[in-house]
Scaffold this motif. Structure first.
Motif, short mmCIF file in Angstrom:
data_model
loop_
_atom_site.label_atom_id
_atom_site.label_comp_id
_atom_site.label_asym_id
_atom_site.label_seq_id
_atom_site.Cartn_x
_atom_site.Cartn_y
_atom_site.Cartn_z
N THR A 142 0.83 -1.20 0.00
CA THR A 142 0.00 0.00 0.00
C THR A 142 0.87 1.25 0.00
O THR A 142 0.58 2.23 -0.69
N ALA A 143 1.95 1.22 0.77
CA ALA A 143 2.88 2.35 0.78
C ALA A 143 3.49 2.57 -0.60
O ALA A 143 3.59 3.71 -1.08
N SER A 144 3.87 1.47 -1.26
CA SER A 144 4.45 1.59 -2.60
C SER A 144 3.45 2.15 -3.59
O SER A 144 3.80 2.98 -4.44
N LEU A 145 2.20 1.73 -3.47
CA LEU A 145 1.16 2.24 -4.37
C LEU A 145 0.89 3.72 -4.13
O LEU A 145 0.62 4.48 -5.07
N ALA A 146 0.97 4.14 -2.88
CA ALA A 146 0.80 5.56 -2.55
C ALA A 146 1.91 6.40 -3.17
O ALA A 146 1.67 7.49 -3.71
N ILE A 147 3.14 5.88 -3.11
CA ILE A 147 4.28 6.59 -3.70
C ILE A 147 4.13 6.65 -5.22
O ILE A 147 4.38 7.69 -5.84
N ASN A 148 3.70 5.54 -5.82
CA ASN A 148 3.48 5.53 -7.27
C ASN A 148 2.44 6.59 -7.67
O ASN A 148 2.61 7.31 -8.66
N TYR A 149 1.37 6.66 -6.90
CA TYR A 149 0.30 7.63 -7.18
C TYR A 149 0.84 9.06 -7.04
O TYR A 149 0.61 9.91 -7.91
N ALA A 150 1.60 9.31 -5.97
CA ALA A 150 2.16 10.64 -5.76
C ALA A 150 3.07 11.05 -6.91
O ALA A 150 3.01 12.19 -7.41
N LYS A 151 3.91 10.12 -7.36
CA LYS A 151 4.84 10.43 -8.46
C LYS A 151 4.12 10.66 -9.78
O LYS A 151 4.64 11.36 -10.65
N SER A 152 2.93 10.09 -9.93
CA SER A 152 2.22 10.18 -11.21
C SER A 152 1.44 11.48 -11.37
O SER A 152 1.04 11.83 -12.48
#
Length: 365
Positions: free
Chosen positions: A72-82
Motif C-alpha cells: 500500500t505504501a508503494s502504491l501511494a508513492i506511485n500515485y504521488a509520483k504520477s
C-alpha cells in the motif's frame, strides 16, 4: 439434543458458506487489482492517463493489502509520483500520499530503515516549508550514512541539493551548495565523466556558478557536458541540447557572440527547423517597456518578421503590425536585434531563413 445438534450443524454450514464467499470475494478483488495495476504499468509505457491509472491501483490496492502494508505504501508513492497537475491542492495531495507511505514504512521497518527513503525524499520535495524539507533530507542523509555505501550517500546528497536548490534556494542556499559540493567531490574522484550522476552534478554546479555571476565556472561545467556527448555518447539527448542552450546565454552575457554561435549551429544540427511555427529563441533580451506607456498603464503588441542568418543572428527585423504606438515598435525591434536562434539547416548546411514573432507589452494590474 437433536435440535441443538441440528442448530450446530446449521451454524457450521453457515460458517463454511460465509468463508467460501469471503475467499471468492478476496480472489475477485485481487483479480480486479491485478488488472488495474497492469493498466498502470501500460499507462507508464504509453505515457497516457498515468495519474488516473495510478490512483485506481492505489485505491484498489488498499482494499486488497490493507491500510498498513508495504504494498500500500508503494502504491501511494506511485500515485504521488504520477500526479502531473499543479497548484496548492495537488502539492498538498502529493505530500499527503508520501506522508501516508512514510507512516506505514516506519511502523513496519523503523525510522532508520532505508525503506523510508523514497517517502522522505517525496515529503521533502513537497514540504510546506524550507525548514521541513531540510529536516526530511537530513534524515535521508543520516539513513544513507548507515548503509556503508559511499556512492549511495553521494546520490542522496545530490538529490537533497537538487530539491533545496530548485524549491527553497533562497532559504537553503548554503545547505544545498554544501550537499552538492560533497556529492560532486565523490563523483569526480570515483565516477567517469559520462556518468548520469556526474552530468547532473555538472548542471547544478553550473547553475550555482551562474547565480553568483561566475560565468567562466558555469561555462566550464556546461562544456564538460557537451564534450561528454561529443566524445563518449553517440546519440543526441535533451541534456546536450540544454547545455548548448545555456552556453549560448552565458557567452552572450560575456559579449562572446562568436563562441555562442558554435552552440547555435550545434543545436540547429540536432533540431529541425519548423517552417509552420514561430521559432524558439535560444537567447533573448526582454524589450524595455516605454516609460511614457508604463506611466499611463498602456498595453501594446508588435508583430515582426525577420531573417535568421547562417550563424543564428537576427537580421532585417520588419514590423508587420502593432498596437499601442511607435514607442512599442522601437523597443521591440531593439530587443529582437540582440536575440539568437538556431539557424535552418538544408542538406547539412546552415542557410538563412525567415521567421516571425509577436511581442506583447502588458502592465500588471
Amino acid at each position: 439434543m437433536k435440535l441443538n445438534k441440528l442448530a450446530l450443524l446449521m451454524g457450521l454450514g453457515l460458517s463454511v458458506l460465509s468463508t467460501t464467499s469471503f475467499a471468492e470475494q478476496t480472489n475477485n478483488a485481487q483479480a480486479v487489482f491485478n488488472d488495474a495495476y497492469q493498466n498502470y504499468l501500460n499507462a507508464i509505457k504509453t505515457k497516457e492517463n498515468v495519474q488516473q491509472a495510478a490512483e485506481q491501483a492505489y485505491t484498489l490496492g488498499k482494499t486488497v493489502y490493507g491500510e498498513n502494508a508495504d504494498n500500500t505504501a508503494s502504491l501511494a508513492i506511485n500515485y504521488a509520483k504520477s500526479i502531473n497537475r499543479y497548484g496548492k491542492q495537488w502539492i498538498e495531495k502529493r505530500f499527503s500520499l508520501y506522508q501516508q507511505a512514510y507512516t506505514i514504512l516506519v511502523n513496519n521497518h523503523g525510522k532508520q530503515s532505508p525503506e523510508t527513503i523514497d517517502a522522505l525524499v517525496g515529503m521533502a520535495s513537497f514540504a510546506p516549508s524550507a525548514q521541513k524539507a531540510d529536516y526530511y533530507l537530513e534524515q535521508v542523509i543520516a539513513i544513507a550514512n548507515t548503509q556503508n555505501n559511499p556512492k549511495f550517500v553521494a546520490d542522496m546528497k545530490l538529490e537533497a541539493a537538487t530539491i533545496l536548490a530548485n524549491k527553497f534556494s533562497y532559504e537553503k542556499y548554503r545547505e544545498a551548495k554544501n550537499y552538492l559540493e560533497e556529492a560532486d567531490e565523490y563523483y569526480l574522484a570515483n565516477l567517469p565523466k559520462n556518468s548520469v550522476e556526474q552530468i547532473k552534478a555538472d548542471f547544478l554546479m553550473a547553475s550555482f556558478a551562474e547565480g553568483r555571476k561566475r560565468y567562466d565556472q558555469a561555462i566550464e561545467r556546461l562544456n564538460r557536458v557537451v564534450n561528454v556527448f561529443d566524445e563518449s555518447l553517440s546519440y543526441d539527448h535533451n541534456a546536450e541540447l540544454t547545455a548548448h542552450s545555456r552556453l549560448i546565454g552565458l557567452y552572450e552575457k560575456q559579449g562572446k557572440s562568436d563562441e555562442a554561435t558554435k552552440h547555435c549551429i550545434a543545436i540547429a544540427k540536432m533540431v529541425p527547423w519548423k517552417e509552420s511555427q514561430e521559432q524558439t529563441p535560444l537567447y533573448r533580451v526582454n524589450p524595455k517597456y516605454p516609460t511614457n506607456k508604463a506611466r499611463f498603464r498602456k498595453d501594446g503588441k508588435v508583430v515582426m518578421e525577420f531573417e535568421v542568418d547562417e550563424s543564428g543572428f537576427v537580421k532585417n527585423p520588419q514590423v508587420l503590425s502593432s498596437e499601442g504606438g511607435v514607442a512599442f515598435e522601437k523597443s521591440a525591434v531593439e530587443a529582437l536585434a540582440q536575440w539568437r536562434y538556431a539557424p535552418k539547416f538544408e542538406h547539412g548546411k546552415a542557410v538563412a531563413a525567415t521567421s516571425k514573432v509577436q511581442l506583447d507589452f502588458k502592465v500588471n494590474r
